[in-house]
Design an enzyme around this catalytic site. Structure first.
Site, short mmCIF file in Angstrom:
data_model
loop_
_atom_site.label_atom_id
_atom_site.label_comp_id
_atom_site.label_asym_id
_atom_site.label_seq_id
_atom_site.Cartn_x
_atom_site.Cartn_y
_atom_site.Cartn_z
CG HIS A 1 -0.31 -0.10 2.54
ND1 HIS A 1 0.09 1.00 3.27
CD2 HIS A 1 0.00 -1.18 3.30
CE1 HIS A 1 0.61 0.61 4.42
NE2 HIS A 1 0.57 -0.72 4.46
CG ASP B 1 -3.06 3.58 2.39
OD1 ASP B 1 -2.49 2.59 1.87
OD2 ASP B 1 -3.96 3.47 3.24
CG ASP C 1 2.83 0.06 7.89
OD1 ASP C 1 2.70 -0.65 6.88
OD2 ASP C 1 1.96 0.20 8.76
CD GLU D 1 -2.94 -2.19 5.14
OE1 GLU D 1 -2.95 -3.24 5.80
OE2 GLU D 1 -2.54 -1.11 5.62
CD GLU D 2 -1.63 1.66 7.42
OE1 GLU D 2 -2.41 1.22 8.29
OE2 GLU D 2 -0.42 1.39 7.39
CD GLU E 1 1.11 -4.67 5.98
OE1 GLU E 1 1.62 -4.06 6.95
OE2 GLU E 1 0.23 -4.17 5.24
CG HIS F 1 0.57 2.58 12.51
ND1 HIS F 1 -0.71 2.09 12.62
CD2 HIS F 1 0.99 2.22 11.28
CE1 HIS F 1 -1.05 1.47 11.50
NE2 HIS F 1 -0.02 1.54 10.66
#
Length: 392
Positions: free
Chosen positions: A75, A77, A108, A142-143, A171, A361
């Site tokens: 992803h 995003d 990520d 995805e997030e 991931e 994150h």
């Protein structure tokens, strides 16, 4: 500066907070188009939440009977930055400190995306006409809710009869060193919202009301007891036993002298392949019925569990990690969900493998620069091993 690092920095500099792609897929698509990939952009979502997906394919030369497709997926995003003033450097300005690359998405998963593309470039430089068909699946959702991203691409491919044989999702799965853990499966997720109905009234006159919290308590205690005893299922060689957890309980008007008219409880199962959504729903419903609750219950299936047992892909990745780092990687199905749950519907072998996940994150998200090239090399070595499996 390595080409992988340079490309990772290009991507990190794009503020692609879900559902924005911010041009990341264009950057990657141009590199892939130069290698002979056919690019297809699939958009989705409402006008105020437009999602961009990219499906890129380069056909191999193998005949139909031995043809195989190896895909990378990820992803573009990222999650929101949080308070920018708490970052030591701007989250969308790639910055180096103490041997680490800082920026939102560094871990990520923009470094994985860069490693995908450079690995493909190096593989094709050494094998210009591979028998293996190569593919890349990217999404900008995805997030977020993940309703218009990878799942839409997979549904489109399924409708066209297109298959993927092997897929690596980038991931961040590593714990202490790049490659020390890969995910060969994930638990399913099933959420429930239970509303128990009562009769609101004055707390001094309980005989004129019906307290839904009191009615709920015995049933809740039984569900907790089942969970604590490991009674949903025993798990198996690859999965922990299914877990049930309450995430929220709400009742009342805010006044201390009012019996509430209803109580709402939110809960979630993370379930193994030993259970099904239907079996778990039936167990919960049986408990509620046994206590005679006046209730409504709604369910949301977030994803089914998937498992890739050791075989061609797992062994290829394990050997690639061993050759590059000397690590004997650990197989795991722990953690949350990922888009691999959608890919598993159309791909018989799916694993997740990427950087160390300690900072994902977080404020000051980062990746060790020394682990970027090994990550790319693991991806390239995996392609080489999958290519070698095909008959000449």
């Amino acid at each position: 500066m390595s080409r992988t690092l340079q490309l990772a920095e290009q991507l990190i500099s794009r503020p692609s907070v879900t559902p924005e792609d911010a041009g990341c897929q264009q950057i990657l698509g141009e590199r892939l188009a130069a290698l002979g990939f056919r690019l297809e952009t699939i958009e989705g979502g409402p006008a105020d939440f437009r999602v961009t997906n990219l499906w890129a394919v380069r056909p191999g030369s193998a005949d139909a009977t031995s043809a195989r497709t190896a895909a990378f997926a990820g992803h573009t995003d990222v999650v929101p930055t949080g308070p920018i003033e708490q970052w030591r450097s701007h989250p969308f300005t790639p910055t180096h400190r103490d041997g680490r690359l800082y920026g939102r998405g560094a871990c990520d998963m923009k470094t994985s995306l860069a490693a995908f593309v450079v690995a493909i470039e190096e593989f094709l430089a050494a094998t210009p006409e591979p028998r293996l068909t190569l593919a890349l699946l990217l999404t900008s959702d995805e997030e977020g809710p993940a309703r218009d991203g990878t799942v839409v691409v997979c549904d489109t491919l399924a409708a066209r009869g297109e298959r993927i044989d092997y897929c690596i999702v980038g991931e961040p799965t590593s714990v202490e060193r790049c490659g020390d853990m890969i995910k060969n499966g994930r638990r399913g997720t099933l959420s429930g919202k239970l509303t128990v109905k009562g009769v609101q009234g004055h707390i001094a006159y309980p005989h004129l009301a019906k307290n839904p919290v009191h009615a709920l308590a015995p049933a809740l205690a039984e569900l907790v007891a089942i969970n604590e005893a490991g009674g949903w299922d025993a798990g198996n060689a690859f999965f922990q036993p299914t877990s049930w957890q309450v995430s929220n309980i709400h009742a009342g008007t805010g006044a201390s002298n009012v019996i509430p008219g209803s109580a709402v409880i939110d809960f979630n199962f993370r379930f193994s392949t030993e259970s099904t959504p239907e079996s778990l729903q039936q167990r919960v419903q049986a408990v509620l019925d046994s206590h005679g609750l006046d209730h409504t219950l709604s369910w949301t299936l977030g994803g089914l569990p998937f498992l890739t047992t050791p075989g061609e892909l797992v062994e290829a990745v394990q050997q690639a990690i061993r050759d590059e780092t000397g690590i004997e990687t650990e197989l795991s199905t722990s953690g949350g969900t990922s888009d691999a749950r959608f890919i598993a519907r159309i791909c018989r072998q799916v694993i997740e493998m990427g950087p160390v996940n300690a900072s994902i994150h977080k404020i000051d998200e980062h990746i060790a620069v020394a682990e970027i090239e090994p990550l790319k090399n693991i991806y390239r070595r995996t392609l080489e091993r999958l290519e070698a499996l095909l008959p000449t």
